[in-house]
Enzyme design. Structure first.
Site, PDB file in Angstrom:
ATOM      1  N   SER A 143       0.874  -1.181   0.000  1.00  0.00           N
ATOM      2  CA  SER A 143       0.000   0.000   0.000  1.00  0.00           C
ATOM      3  C   SER A 143       0.902   1.218   0.000  1.00  0.00           C
ATOM      4  CB  SER A 143      -0.852   0.015   1.278  1.00  0.00           C
ATOM      5  OG  SER A 143      -1.468   1.272   1.458  1.00  0.00           O
ATOM      6  N   TYR A 156      -2.772  -1.434  10.374  1.00  0.00           N
ATOM      7  CA  TYR A 156      -2.668  -1.589   8.916  1.00  0.00           C
ATOM      8  C   TYR A 156      -1.336  -1.015   8.410  1.00  0.00           C
ATOM      9  CZ  TYR A 156      -4.116  -1.261   3.986  1.00  0.00           C
ATOM     10  OH  TYR A 156      -4.207  -1.388   2.625  1.00  0.00           O
TER      11      TYR A 156
HETATM   12  C1  BGC Z   1      -6.215   1.493   1.920  1.00  0.00           C
HETATM   13  C2  BGC Z   1      -7.387   2.348   1.546  1.00  0.00           C
HETATM   14  C3  BGC Z   1      -6.931   3.793   1.297  1.00  0.00           C
HETATM   15  C4  BGC Z   1      -5.740   3.850   0.393  1.00  0.00           C
HETATM   16  C5  BGC Z   1      -5.180   5.243   0.197  1.00  0.00           C
HETATM   17  C6  BGC Z   1      -5.108   1.676   0.934  1.00  0.00           C
HETATM   18  O1  BGC Z   1      -4.033   0.879   1.300  1.00  0.00           O
HETATM   19  O2  BGC Z   1      -6.638   0.132   1.913  1.00  0.00           O
HETATM   20  O3  BGC Z   1      -8.358   2.287   2.560  1.00  0.00           O
HETATM   21  O4  BGC Z   1      -7.971   4.518   0.710  1.00  0.00           O
HETATM   22  O5  BGC Z   1      -4.719   3.023   0.897  1.00  0.00           O
HETATM   23  O6  BGC Z   1      -5.044   5.939   1.394  1.00  0.00           O
END
Ligand code: BGC
Length: 255
Positions: A143, A156
């Site tokens: 991410s 996360y």
């Molecule tokens: C998350 C999303 C978020 C995006 C950008 C992703 O890794 O799962 O919830 O919108 O990152 O911030």
């Protein structure tokens, strides 16, 4: 076809980014094992995904955070296709809570799927790649939050930051064996994980205002980069993160 005859495992492939990657890999000639967590509507979604693939695929149920599950899943792939060439660690979950309210269960859940899952799946597959000889590809879907903080999402972000270091260490240790290891860092992609934001016009407009490209990403935008990283053309590419985020991480402070 860029992945002709290859065998790929994609975790969390019953929806969102994982599903798009599974479909695209099959269009490129790969046999795909569609991993999913058994239960509820996910069973049906996984079955539909396997049925929609352009090549012969298979359903591969497993809780990626559990080693015994992962080992029997990889064995079932070997039984069916005889080998494995590519693994995509895509399965991921989010819990949104202020830092002070996060429970041990929240923490274990998110770290268990996102980080322990990536470790256990990658390790199990890499052991097989080493047995086979001839290298292979490991791709983690991390991410933008492998690097960028996201208030309300400490577990996360921690899991994704961990994936970044896992990938960098693996890339160095596995380079002599010809195994490429890279991350893809998606930004805001229109998938079920973002459903609440997508359903709320104000929140969606806010999110889009932070994306230089002016729209949410599509799962297919991520799949296109995954195909490249899984292909022979990426033979000299290892130890890096590829952002697929419409410029999100380049965002500057505007006040
Ligand atoms: C998350 C999303 C978020 C995006 C950008 C992703 O890794 O799962 O919830 O919108 O990152 O911030």
């Amino acid at each position: 076809m860029r992945l002709n005859g290859k065998v790929a495992l994609v975790t969390g492939a019953n929806s969102g980014i994982g599903q798009a990657i599974a479909k695209r890999f099959a269009e490129e000639g790969a046999h795909v094992a569609v991993n999913y967590l058994a239960g509820g509507s996910r069973d049906e979604a996984a079955k539909e995904t396997v049925g929609s693939l352009a090549t012969e695929g298979m359903g591969a149920p497993a809780d990626v955070s559990k080693r015994a599950d992962v080992e029997s899943m990889v064995n079932s792939i070997l039984q069916k296709f005889g080998r494995i060439d590519i693994v995509v660690n895509n399965a991921g979950v989010e819990v949104k809570k202020p830092f002070v309210d996060i429970t041990d269960e929240d923490w274990q859940f998110v770290l268990g799927v996102n980080l322990t899952g990536a470790f256990v799946v990658a390790q199990t597959v890499v052991r097989q790649l080493l047995k086979q000889g001839g290298g292979g590809k490991v791709i983690n879907i991390s991410s933008v939050h492998e690097d960028v903080p996201f208030p309300g999402y400490a577990p996360y972000c921690t899991s994704k930051g961990g994936m970044r270091m896992l990938m960098r260490n693996m890339a160095l240790e596995l380079a002599p064996s010809g195994i490429n290891v890279n991350n893809i860092a998606p930004g805001a992609i229109a998938t079920p994980i973002n459903q609440a934001v997508l359903n709320d016009p104000v929140a969606a407009a806010n999110a889009i205002s932070e994306i230089p490209w002016g729209r949410f990403g599509k799962p297919e935008d991520v799949a296109a980069v995954a195909v490249f990283l899984a292909s022979d053309e990426a033979g000299y590419v290892t130890g890096s993160t590829y952002y697929v985020d419409g410029g999100l991480v380049q965002q500057v402070t505007k006040y």
